[in-house]
Design an enzyme around this catalytic site. Structure first.
Site, PDB file in Angstrom:
ATOM      1  CB  CYS A 121      -0.959  -0.001   1.188  1.00 42.40           C
ATOM      2  SG  CYS A 121      -0.181  -0.235   2.792  1.00 42.40           S
ATOM      3  CG  HIS A 160      -0.337   4.636   3.757  1.00 42.91           C
ATOM      4  ND1 HIS A 160      -0.846   4.546   5.033  1.00 42.91           N
ATOM      5  CD2 HIS A 160       0.095   3.372   3.435  1.00 42.91           C
ATOM      6  CE1 HIS A 160      -0.740   3.304   5.469  1.00 42.91           C
ATOM      7  NE2 HIS A 160      -0.174   2.567   4.514  1.00 42.91           N
TER       8      HIS A 160
END
Length: 350
Positions: A131, A255
């Site tokens: 990710c 993120h």
């Protein structure tokens, strides 16, 4: 006689699997049967996908009968066993774990960057990147096509959900503990207020932790080496220079990363910004005079990689600095897996 390929979702009841069902419901309908598969303890549950309740079945060899594509949203050790089994039954396995990412016989695919690699799958398995890598690589891939990337210096600001449900639960519990206190005003307050750090090496509430993953060679963490090795593999640049520092921040989901990218060719900041505006999977939010730039609060729940704070280097005309955000449960996991599967689905003719 079926007219569309059959899709299996392995790990349908997990955190990423739940997001996957939402994505499948809202994207173009390229699938016939969607078969939901999970562990024995989840078998029998009913989940909604594409407006229909589907019953979860137990993960067994027989569950892959007549499956064309199988998406795996399960831990590494589960994928390591079951993705090859799915492939042996004739399914193309698209794996979201880290089990096969560095296997030279398994392509590591981001459709906006290297979709052509999906056919290079001698083991019948295609891997989905980590990710953190996915939160930046679509932007870097677009810039690389024009300018030719040579070096990346990356600092990540990773959400608690990257550590799984326990990360989310721990951050929420810690925030409740510090609510109304003066944590941070006196050194050591965190130690007095928060006793259980959960999956993190320190308390995360009102804090940042310069650590994500496990310790590997030369003092780097596993997350930092994933950014390096996965970027090299996706871009087809085994000698690409990459230095990453991964930091955990008190954000639930999405993120963020600061990227300093050096290219072979001179960067024109306006041309680079225009290029990114036209790139699939990218949203540019970059108006510094009005303090407009992406933040996790803006990006959570969206599919694109968002980019802002684009700046040309003051010292090197070939270097560009920017800030990116990407929902680590969507593009960083479920969405990219679904996009790979959709590319594969085009191969089937009925």
């Amino acid at each position: 006689m079926k007219t569309k390929p059959t899709l299996a979702v392995v790990g349908a009841t997990g955190a990423v699997g739940t997001v996957m069902l939402d994505i499948l419901t809202n994207r173009e309908d390229v699938w016939g049967e969607i078969r939901l598969i999970a562990s024995a303890r989840s078998a029998g549950k009913q989940l909604m996908v594409r407006g229909r309740l589907e019953t979860v079945i137990e993960l067994t060899t027989e569950s892959f009968e007549d499956v064309d594509v199988a998406m795996f949203d399960v831990p590494d050790e589960v994928s390591a066993i079951w993705a090859p089994i799915a492939a042996s039954k004739g399914a193309i396995a698209v794996d979201n774990s880290g089990a096969f990412r560095m296997d030279p016989e398994v392509p590591l695919v981001v459709p906006e960057v290297n979709a052509d690699q999906v056919k290079n799958r001698p083991k019948g398995i295609i891997s989905n990147p980590n990710c953190t890598t996915l939160s930046m690589i679509v932007v870097i891939g677009a810039l690389h096509q024009k300018y030719g990337v040579e070096e990346l210096v990356v600092s990540s600001y990773q959400a608690a959900s990257g550590a799984g449900q326990s990360g989310i639960d721990s951050l929420r519990e810690q925030m409740q503990l510090v609510a109304g206190t003066e944590v941070g005003s006196v050194a050591g307050d965190h130690k007095n207020v928060i006793k259980d750090h959960g999956p993190f090496p320190a308390s995360l509430a009102l804090n940042v932790i310069p650590w994500a993953g496990s310790l590997k060679e030369d003092g780097y963490t596993s997350e930092e080496l994933k950014v390096r090795k996965e970027s090299q593999k996706i871009l087809g640049l085994p000698n690409l220079k990459v230095i990453a520092t991964c930091v955990r921040v008190p954000v639930i989901t999405t993120h963020s990363l600061t990227v300093v990218a050096r290219f072979k060719n001179k960067i024109d900041i306006d041309a680079a910004r225009d290029l990114l505006r036209k790139s699939p999977g990218v949203t540019v939010l970059d108006d510094p005079s009005n303090k407009v730039f992406p933040t996790p609060a803006d990006v959570v729940g969206t599919d694109d990689t968002w980019v802002g704070r684009l700046r040309a280097s003051m010292d090197d005309e070939n270097t560009l600095t920017f800030f990116v955000c990407g929902d680590n449960l969507r593009k960083g996991a479920a969405l990219n897996t679904a996009q790979i599967a959709e590319v594969v689905a085009k191969e089937f003719k009925f």
